[in-house]
Each structure stands twice: as structure tokens, then as C-alpha cells.
Design an enzyme around this catalytic site. Structure first.
Site, PDB file in Angstrom:
ATOM      1  CB  VAL A   1      28.888  44.459  37.293  1.00  0.00           C
ATOM      2  CG1 VAL A   1      27.284  44.278  37.542  1.00  0.00           C
ATOM      3  CG2 VAL A   1      29.758  45.523  36.344  1.00  0.00           C
ATOM      4  CE1 TYR A   2      33.948  46.976  36.390  1.00  0.00           C
ATOM      5  CE2 TYR A   2      35.082  47.998  37.177  1.00  0.00           C
ATOM      6  CZ  TYR A   2      34.458  48.616  36.873  1.00  0.00           C
ATOM      7  OH  TYR A   2      34.545  49.518  36.134  1.00  0.00           O
ATOM      8  CB  ALA A   3      35.563  39.723  38.330  1.00  0.00           C
TER       9      ALA A   3
END
Length: 327
Positions: free
Chosen positions: A52-54
Site C-alpha cells: 500500500v505504500y504509494a
């Protein structure tokens, strides 16, 4: 950089890990390349990311850099699955979602396996044994070498780790990632003792108190370019801008002045050398910030300074955690 075992496993990680939360947002492709190269050249191996990072961009960027900057085999790649962008459900740790998410992460990373795969958060809507079965499948299929969890409370971690140790063939938990710093010592109440007893290594996130322990917010304002000054991350930093934090930051600064080092080095060395800690994860947004974190590698705090910092930052643990033998 000194390597450490992650829990009671054979996985060795550098005692400082590199976080990638800012990659694809505050950290550009060029900055990420410079950070990763400097980390690798300093002997760093553990690189932590998440699907889910960026929105997956961090994983995709790391995958490209593994082809051009750093050999894949030189790094311990850790990623996380389970958090979802769903207004009705923040976490989905069902077996189906986790394994689908892992396959997507592998495609973005451009690799056939990750070294450490972590459940990003506890899912109260999915039976825990189903979540843990996904970890077993990931290891048995070769998609993950080791597994862990993030953000689990004490009882959740103890239940998960005990379940995995209860029968042959289950993948034991290697690591648990939680926030831990001089400003946030809540893990010491139940999580850390449980992790140490069950052979799970702790990977502290936000070891610099979300940046506050560097002293950059001491005058009460957020400097330009800091997370506290940004619209997206200001709410993340603000809980640590209070009188309690001011007192701890003052103590860290006093210790740093006495040792002729920076507050960042003192704060990072403190958490790095806590019992049960494998590797703090530093989310350096550029090579300059990483260099400051790497400079703590040579620092070992004197016992008297460690005791002073322990005292000024001591959390209040009352019933049932007080030591009754002293009463």
C-alpha cells in the site's frame, strides 16, 4: 554494518533497516536510488516496503532499482500485505486476499520471492488460523522465505506465535514490526516480553519518534520540508508535539551535547540496542537523512546515559504490570 539474527531463525539482517514509506511520494526515483545505493554500500541489507505504500509505487520502484542499482541477492526484502483501501474494511487478512496480494507484490518487485512477508495488521473479521495458513502456504510454495506480523497487540502476537509453534510444518513467526522509540514505549508492556519469550525479533518502526526526537520541532514550529509541515503527514507527527515529548527531547539533546553527537544518533542508538530489537527501520527520505542515521552505527551509549533516558521516558505501567515483589 553489524548483522543480527531475526528472532529464533536463521535469517540475518543488518541492525539498521531501510523503510520505503515515502518512496513514490516525498522521495523521488532519483533520491530513492541514491538512498538505496548508500545503504547497500554501508553494509545495509534489510529493506522494508508494503503493497500500500504509494499504492504499490514503492514496491515497483524498489523492483526497478534491484535491476539497476543493487543486486537482489545482496538484500533482505521485506514487504507487507493486508491493508486495503476499502471504506468498509481497513484490513483484509483473509487467505485469499493475502496470497493474491503477495503475488501482486512479487510482480511489482520483479522477484520470485520475498525474504520476509508480513501481515500488515490484525484482522478481527478473519479467523487468525486462516490468516496464519496463508503464511504457511507462502513459505511452503517458496514465495516467502520467512514471515512476520505488524501492529499486533500482545495477546494477538502471543496467540499467533504460539499457534505457529504448535504443529510441525507451520512457519514460525520471525519478526514483529511495531512502533518503538523513546517517545513510544508501549510495546514494552506486553508485546516485547511476549516476542522475546516466543523467539520473535522486533523491528521498530518510527524509531525517531516520527522525527520529533531529532530536535527539529523544539521551537514549537514545523520546519519547511519536514513531515510535520506537510498536509498529509502533519497529523502523524502532531501527537508527539506535547509537553511530555518536550521533556524527553530535551534529555536526548542534553545527552547528545555531552557526547558530541546529534540527538538523532542518541535516539537511534537507544532503540537499536534495546533487548529483543533486531533492526530499527529508518524511513530516510533522501541520502542526507540516511547519512545521519548511518552515523549512529559507531555509537554505543554509556550505561549512565541509557539509564537517564530510560528514566525520563519511562511509561506508566500500573496493574497488573507493576513489580509486586518491591511493594
Amino acid at each position: 554494518m553489524e548483522p543480527r539474527q531475526l528472532g529464533h531463525t536463521g535469517l540475518r539482517v543488518s541492525r539498521l533497516g531501510l523503510g520505503t514509506l515515502s518512496w513514490g511520494r516525498e522521495t523521488s526515483d532519483q533520491e530513492a536510488a541514491a538512498v538505496l545505493k548508500a545503504f547497500w554500500e554501508a553494509g545495509g541489507t534489510l529493506v522494508d516496503t508494503a503493497d500500500v505504500y504509494a499504492d504499490g509505487t514503492a514496491e515497483h520502484l524498489l523492483g526497478r532499482l534491484l535491476e539497476t542499482i543493487v543486486p537482489r541477492e545482496d538484500l533482505v526484502i521485506a514487504t507487507k500485505s493486508g491493508c486495503v483501501a476499502d471504506p468498509h474494511r481497513a484490513v483484509d487478512a483473509s487467505r485469499g486476499h493475502l496470497l493474491t496480494a503477495l503475488d501482486a507484490s512479487l510482480r511489482r518487485l520483479g522477484t520470485d520471492h520475498v525474504d520476509l512477508w508480513q501481515v500488515h495488521a490484525f484482522d478481527p473479521l478473519t479467523p487468525l488460523e486462516e490468516t496464519l495458513h496463508a503464511l504457511d502456504i507462502a513459505v511452503s510454495s517458496g514465495r516467502a522465505r520467512y514471515v512476520g506480523v505488524c501492529g499486533f497487540s500482545g495477546w494477538q502476537l502471543a496467540k499467533a506465535a504460539t499457534w505457529q509453534l504448535a504443529a510441525p510444518g507451520r512457519a514460525r513467526l520471525a519478526g514483529a514490526q511495531l512502533e518503538y522509540s523513546l517517545l513510544q514505549r508501549g510495546v514494552e508492556r506486553e508485546v516485547l516480553p511476549g516476542a522475546r519469550d516466543l523467539g520473535v525479533g522486533l523491528l521498530p518502526s518510527s524509531p525517531l519518534g516520527r522525527g520529533v526526537l531529532t530536535g527539529k520541532y523544539r521551537d514549537g514550529s514545523a520546519p519547511a520540508g519536514s513531515r510535520g509541515a506537510g498536509e498529509r503527514m502533519a497529523a502523524f507527527v502532531s501527537p508527539y508535539l506535547d509537553n511530555t515529548a518536550d521533556r524527553i527531547v530535551d534529555a536526548v539533546t542534553t545527552a547528545a551535547d555531552g557526547l558530541a553527537v546529534s540527538p538523532l544518533q542518541v535516539a537511534l542508538a537507544w532503540v537499536r540496542d534495546r533487548p529483543g530489537v533486531a533492526a530499527p527501520l529508518v524511513g530516510a527520505r533522501n541520502a542526507q537523512q540516511l547519512g545521519q542515521a548511518l552515523s549512529a552505527e559507531a555509537l554505543t551509549l554509556p550505561d549512565e546515559i541509557t539509564r537517564a533516558l530510560d528514566e525520563v521516558s519511562a511509561p506508566v505501567h500500573r496493574y497488573p504490570d507493576q513489580d509486586w515483589s518491591t511493594l
